[in-house]
Design an enzyme around this catalytic site. Structure first.
Site, PDB file in Angstrom:
ATOM      1  N   THR A   1     -16.660  -8.041   3.081  1.00 18.77           N
ATOM      2  CA  THR A   1     -15.350  -7.654   2.575  1.00 18.77           C
ATOM      3  C   THR A   1     -15.379  -6.314   1.859  1.00 18.77           C
ATOM      4  OG1 THR A   1     -15.838  -9.090   0.722  1.00 18.77           O
ATOM      5  CG2 THR A   1     -14.296  -9.911   2.357  1.00 18.77           C
ATOM      6  N   GLY A   2     -16.535  -5.694   1.820  1.00 20.07           N
ATOM      7  CA  GLY A   2     -16.579  -4.348   1.257  1.00 20.07           C
ATOM      8  C   GLY A   2     -17.101  -4.262  -0.164  1.00 20.07           C
ATOM      9  N   LYS A   3     -17.870  -5.246  -0.594  1.00 19.86           N
ATOM     10  CA  LYS A   3     -18.406  -5.201  -1.962  1.00 19.86           C
ATOM     11  C   LYS A   3     -19.382  -4.041  -2.123  1.00 19.86           C
ATOM     12  CE  LYS A   3     -19.917  -9.417  -1.649  1.00 19.86           C
ATOM     13  NZ  LYS A   3     -19.375  -9.699  -0.308  1.00 19.86           N
ATOM     14  N   THR A   4     -20.327  -3.978  -1.210  1.00 11.00           N
ATOM     15  CA  THR A   4     -21.297  -2.890  -1.279  1.00 11.00           C
ATOM     16  C   THR A   4     -20.588  -1.548  -1.116  1.00 11.00           C
ATOM     17  OG1 THR A   4     -22.870  -4.403  -0.278  1.00 11.00           O
ATOM     18  CG2 THR A   4     -23.493  -2.103  -0.363  1.00 11.00           C
TER      19      THR A   4
ATOM     20  N   HIS B   1      -6.492 -27.744  30.231  1.00 14.82           N
ATOM     21  CA  HIS B   1      -6.894 -27.940  28.841  1.00 14.82           C
ATOM     22  C   HIS B   1      -6.194 -26.915  27.946  1.00 14.82           C
ATOM     23  CE1 HIS B   1     -10.044 -28.922  25.715  1.00 14.82           C
ATOM     24  NE2 HIS B   1      -9.603 -27.749  25.276  1.00 14.82           N
ATOM     25  N   GLU B   2      -6.306 -25.652  28.319  1.00 17.92           N
ATOM     26  CA  GLU B   2      -5.722 -24.611  27.475  1.00 17.92           C
ATOM     27  C   GLU B   2      -4.196 -24.698  27.460  1.00 17.92           C
ATOM     28  OE1 GLU B   2      -7.460 -23.086  25.435  1.00 17.92           O
ATOM     29  OE2 GLU B   2      -9.406 -23.579  26.317  1.00 17.92           O
TER      30      GLU B   2
ATOM     31  N   PRO C   1     -18.850 -12.428   2.695  1.00 20.25           N
ATOM     32  CA  PRO C   1     -19.620 -11.319   3.265  1.00 20.25           C
ATOM     33  C   PRO C   1     -18.709 -10.386   4.066  1.00 20.25           C
ATOM     34  CG  PRO C   1     -20.555 -13.442   3.892  1.00 20.25           C
ATOM     35  CD  PRO C   1     -19.271 -13.727   3.202  1.00 20.25           C
TER      36      PRO C   1
ATOM     37  N   HIS D   1      -3.150 -27.236  24.950  1.00 19.11           N
ATOM     38  CA  HIS D   1      -3.086 -26.711  23.583  1.00 19.11           C
ATOM     39  C   HIS D   1      -1.789 -25.937  23.371  1.00 19.11           C
ATOM     40  CE1 HIS D   1      -7.079 -27.720  22.267  1.00 19.11           C
ATOM     41  NE2 HIS D   1      -7.702 -26.947  23.155  1.00 19.11           N
TER      42      HIS D   1
HETATM   43  P1  ADP Z   1     -20.279  -6.820   1.670  1.00 24.78           P
HETATM   44  O1  ADP Z   1     -21.198  -6.047   0.801  1.00 24.78           O
HETATM   45  O2  ADP Z   1     -19.069  -7.332   0.966  1.00 24.78           O
HETATM   46  O3  ADP Z   1     -20.940  -7.919   2.437  1.00 24.78           O
HETATM   47  P2  ADP Z   1     -20.024  -4.302   2.970  1.00 24.78           P
HETATM   48  O4  ADP Z   1     -19.524  -3.518   1.825  1.00 24.78           O
HETATM   49  O5  ADP Z   1     -21.442  -4.138   3.308  1.00 24.78           O
HETATM   50  O6  ADP Z   1     -19.703  -5.838   2.788  1.00 24.78           O
HETATM   51  O7  ADP Z   1     -19.102  -3.975   4.218  1.00 24.78           O
HETATM   52  C1  ADP Z   1     -19.628  -3.745   5.485  1.00 24.78           C
HETATM   53  C2  ADP Z   1     -18.799  -2.728   6.242  1.00 24.78           C
HETATM   54  O8  ADP Z   1     -17.512  -3.225   6.527  1.00 24.78           O
HETATM   55  C3  ADP Z   1     -18.561  -1.466   5.473  1.00 24.78           C
HETATM   56  O9  ADP Z   1     -19.605  -0.578   5.653  1.00 24.78           O
HETATM   57  C4  ADP Z   1     -17.263  -0.946   6.055  1.00 24.78           C
HETATM   58  O10 ADP Z   1     -17.512  -0.212   7.218  1.00 24.78           O
HETATM   59  C5  ADP Z   1     -16.545  -2.197   6.433  1.00 24.78           C
HETATM   60  N1  ADP Z   1     -15.555  -2.580   5.416  1.00 24.78           N
HETATM   61  C6  ADP Z   1     -15.581  -3.721   4.701  1.00 24.78           C
HETATM   62  N2  ADP Z   1     -14.528  -3.780   3.863  1.00 24.78           N
HETATM   63  C7  ADP Z   1     -13.843  -2.637   4.038  1.00 24.78           C
HETATM   64  C8  ADP Z   1     -12.635  -2.103   3.446  1.00 24.78           C
HETATM   65  N3  ADP Z   1     -11.965  -2.766   2.505  1.00 24.78           N
HETATM   66  N4  ADP Z   1     -12.235  -0.897   3.871  1.00 24.78           N
HETATM   67  C9  ADP Z   1     -12.903  -0.228   4.821  1.00 24.78           C
HETATM   68  N5  ADP Z   1     -14.016  -0.668   5.404  1.00 24.78           N
HETATM   69  C10 ADP Z   1     -14.501  -1.868   5.038  1.00 24.78           C
HETATM   70 ZN    ZN Z   2      -9.718 -26.813  23.448  1.00 21.00          ZN
HETATM   71 MG    MG Z   3     -23.204  -6.272   0.649  1.00 20.62          MG
END
Ligand code: ADP
Ligand code: ZN
Ligand code: MG
Length: 622
Positions: free
Chosen positions: A216-219, A435-436, A214, A439
């Site tokens: 990553t910019g598919k839409t 703790h930190e 999710p 690490h």
């Molecule tokens: P997905 O459909 O993969 O879940 P979205 O396309 O909806 O993700 O991405 C959500 C937002 O994240 C986009 O509107 C954009 O602002 C940003 N974003 C994600 N990937 C990119 C990218 N490769 N370049 C620029 N902006 C990105």
């Molecule tokens: Zn810790």
């Molecule tokens: Mg999407």
């Protein structure tokens, strides 16, 4: 889509018209038949009227007595019958005194037409109207437009059509993802110059499936395709096909493809296709998932019926490719998979630049450093980081985003906001500091671990009381066994320090424990990093793009054995960390004290102290 039909008068209008006409007709045909209603009185009133000679006519029935008075406008009365042995005498008396008549009190019936209207027509009209209203409400909910009258829009797809100019998103707005862009560019090119491909006999895939985690910019990529291609672009989300009634989703699919065929060349984009494209499982239980299956079947049928030479290309996006029905993925359907992966270092930097270009920022921002700190962030998270930075700049009354805004917002997005009003007692704060430091020190004392970037003990809204940020120099695609082991011992370092210094342990290590266990388990069951099991896959990964759920795929005996080995492995790393810290107690005290006072120290400060000569041993003060 343009609505071409002239606006229709709602059907309710015609019903009302008919009703009014009928009422008028009724009044016209039977003008005098309606009279006042029957008035109810009680028995004593009746007797009083009888005595006063006001009753003109009377009719005794089984339960009631009906009578008419002698007024100018006679009124019909009704009175319930009482146990009255003298009733007959009273009536006889009145008859002889003033001529009361026994008779037929004609309770006037309603006009026949009126009663027909009331008992038959009105209920039907009301029912029909209600039905209409409900249908309309439902359609409105589904977001269906008014093409062809409301009653006929069931099963219309609500795909939005993008005309090229409206999205305005171009490939240039999508940073990184070069492989995906290349494949999609080819598709756009095909739609513009089909003859170039057809003359060689090259056929383009019918569909391309964008897969990746999710955010990553598919839409975004699909919208960019719409922006680049000079063809209509139908966009619909898989969930919009999911309907209440069996068969309606399928009808929507049919309609969508019909529209697409009319507008070819064009692109159809189905987002989140996993909602309809899930694997069909023979036994779907009572009631089944008929609706979804029908929708999927229809989609498969439509995709088969298409011929790419016509120029309809189907894009779809999903983040659970493994749950898709295999039929969708076979050649001839979504035969091309376009991986849209989490961005690498360069990609992250580019995405940050793309989004930073939209906000006013200082000219000297070090994008590379921010990108390095935001390892593992998706495009959506990076966009969010830039936005958070801008918000922070506004909050602090600055007119541009500076480096520290970006750095703070990386932490905000990764670990939540700083908790302003959380008050840790001094003792707790000291424990967290140790703790930190534990690490960080364990990490620094081992050769195969990422450098410490920052340590902080400012509580976060996510619940973390502090954290140690390690940032790799470059991108890392392979992890060696040593690196993984060192990672585990680093994770145990926090608890080790608590134990060594305070001789008591706290709940602060729960997250560390979870991560360490996961890593250890993966090493044994997934990466084949043990003598005992060798290269045998003992656990399967599903939902790879959504965090990854691991499930064991081995016999119960092996599972028990794995558990034992996991415990062993983590314990070994715990001991290693313990030895490291024990040997470096003076350092631990020195660093923890420094952190306790400063609350946040950078990687440079940390290294500087580490490179100083070893201090004398000091005990904690609080
Ligand atoms: P997905 O459909 O993969 O879940 P979205 O396309 O909806 O993700 O991405 C959500 C937002 O994240 C986009 O509107 C954009 O602002 C940003 N974003 C994600 N990937 C990119 C990218 N490769 N370049 C620029 N902006 C990105
Ligand atoms: Zn810790
Ligand atoms: Mg999407």
């Amino acid at each position: 889509m343009k609505e071409v039909n002239p606006p229709k008068k709602p059907i309710i209008f015609y019903y009302l018209l008919a009703l009014v006409a009928l009422l008028l007709l009724n009044a016209f045909l039977f003008p005098s038949l309606t009279r006042g209603t029957i008035k109810e009185v009680n028995y004593s009133e009746f007797l009083q009227m009888l005595r006063d000679g006001q009753v003109q006519e009377v009719q005794v029935e089984q339960d009631v007595i009906l009578f008419v008075d002698n007024a100018e406008q006679p009124q019909i009365y009704e009175v319930g019958r009482m146990e009255d042995p003298e009733l007959v005498d009273r009536l006889e008396e009145a008859k002889s005194q003033y001529g009361l008549e026994y008779g037929q009190v004609v309770v006037e019936e309603m006009s026949p037409l009126m009663s027909f209207l009331l008992t038959w027509v009105l209920p039907i009209v009301v029912m029909v109207l209600l039905g209409q209203l409900l249908t309309r409400l439902m359609l409105k909910k589904m977001g269906t437009g008014g093409v062809g009258g409301p009653a006929m829009t069931f099963g219309k797809s609500n795909a939005k059509v993008y005309v090229p100019s409206t999205t305005g998103i171009k490939f240039a707005d999508v940073a990184g993802e070069d492989e995906a862009k290349e494949i999609l560019t080819e598709i756009v090119d095909f739609l513009h110059n089909p003859q170039k491909y057809n003359s060689i006999g090259a056929k383009l895939p019918k569909g391309a499936l964008l897969v990746g985690p999710p955010g990553t910019g598919k839409t975004l990529l699909a919208k960019a395709v719409a922006g680049e291609a000079n063809v209509p672009f139908f966009s619909i989300s898989g969930s919009e096909f999911v309907e209440m009634f069996v068969g309606m989703g399928a009808a929507k699919v049919r309609d969508l493809f019909k529209q697409a065929a009319e507008q070819a060349p064009c692109i159809v984009f189905i987002d989140e296709i996993d909602t309809i494209g899930k694997k069909r499982d023979g036994a779907s239980g009572i009631g089944g998932n008929d609706e979804r299956e029908q929708t999927l079947n229809q989609l498969l049928t439509e995709m088969d019926g298409f011929d790419t030479t016509k120029g309809v290309i189907i894009l779809a996006a999903t983040n659970r490719p493994e749950s898709l029905d295999p039929a969708l993925l076979r050649p001839g359907r979504f035969d091309r998979r376009v991986p849209v992966e989490l961005p690498d270092l360069k990609g992250r930097e580019d995405i940050l630049r793309v989004h930073a270009a939209k906000v006013r920022h200082a000219p000297n921002l070090d994008f590379s450093a921010i990108a390095r700190a935001a390892a593992g962030a998706s495009g959506a998270e990076l966009a969010n980081i830039v936005n958070e930075a801008a918000l922070r700049a506004v909050r602090q009354g600055r007119s541009e985003v500076i480096q520290s805004d970006m750095e703070e917002s990386v932490e905000v997005v990764i670990a939540g906001y700083q908790k302003k009003n959380q008050i840790l007692s001094d003792k707790e704060k000291l424990i967290v500091a140790y703790h930190e430091t534990g690490h960080a020190l364990v990490a620094a004392l081992q050769s195969h671990s990422a450098p410490v970037h920052k340590i902080t003990i400012i509580p976060r809204t996510s619940g973390a009381l502090g954290y140690t940020m390690q940032v790799d120099e470059g991108d890392h695609y392979l992890m060696s066994k040593e690196e993984l082991e060192n990672r585990i011992s680093t994770l145990t370092g926090g608890r080790v320090a608590e134990d060594l210094v305070f001789h008591s342990i706290t709940t602060g290590a729960s997250n560390d424990i979870e991560q360490a266990t996961k890593l250890a388990r993966a090493m044994l069951a997934q990466y084949g990093m043990s003598e005992e099991f060798g290269m045998v896959a003992l656990q399967t990964q599903s939902n790879l793009y959504l965090g990854g759920d691991a499930s064991l795929a081995c016999s119960p005996e092996t599972a028990t054995e794995i558990d034992r080995r996991v415990i062993e492995l983590v314990r070994r790393q715990y001991d290693k960390a313990q030895n490291l810290l024990r040997e470096n107690m003076p350092r631990l005290h020195q660093l923890a004290k420094f952190l306790y006072e400063k609350e946040t120290i950078t990687g440079e400060e940390f290294m500087e102290i580490l490179n100083q000569p070893v201090p004398k041993l000091q005990a904690p003060e609080a």
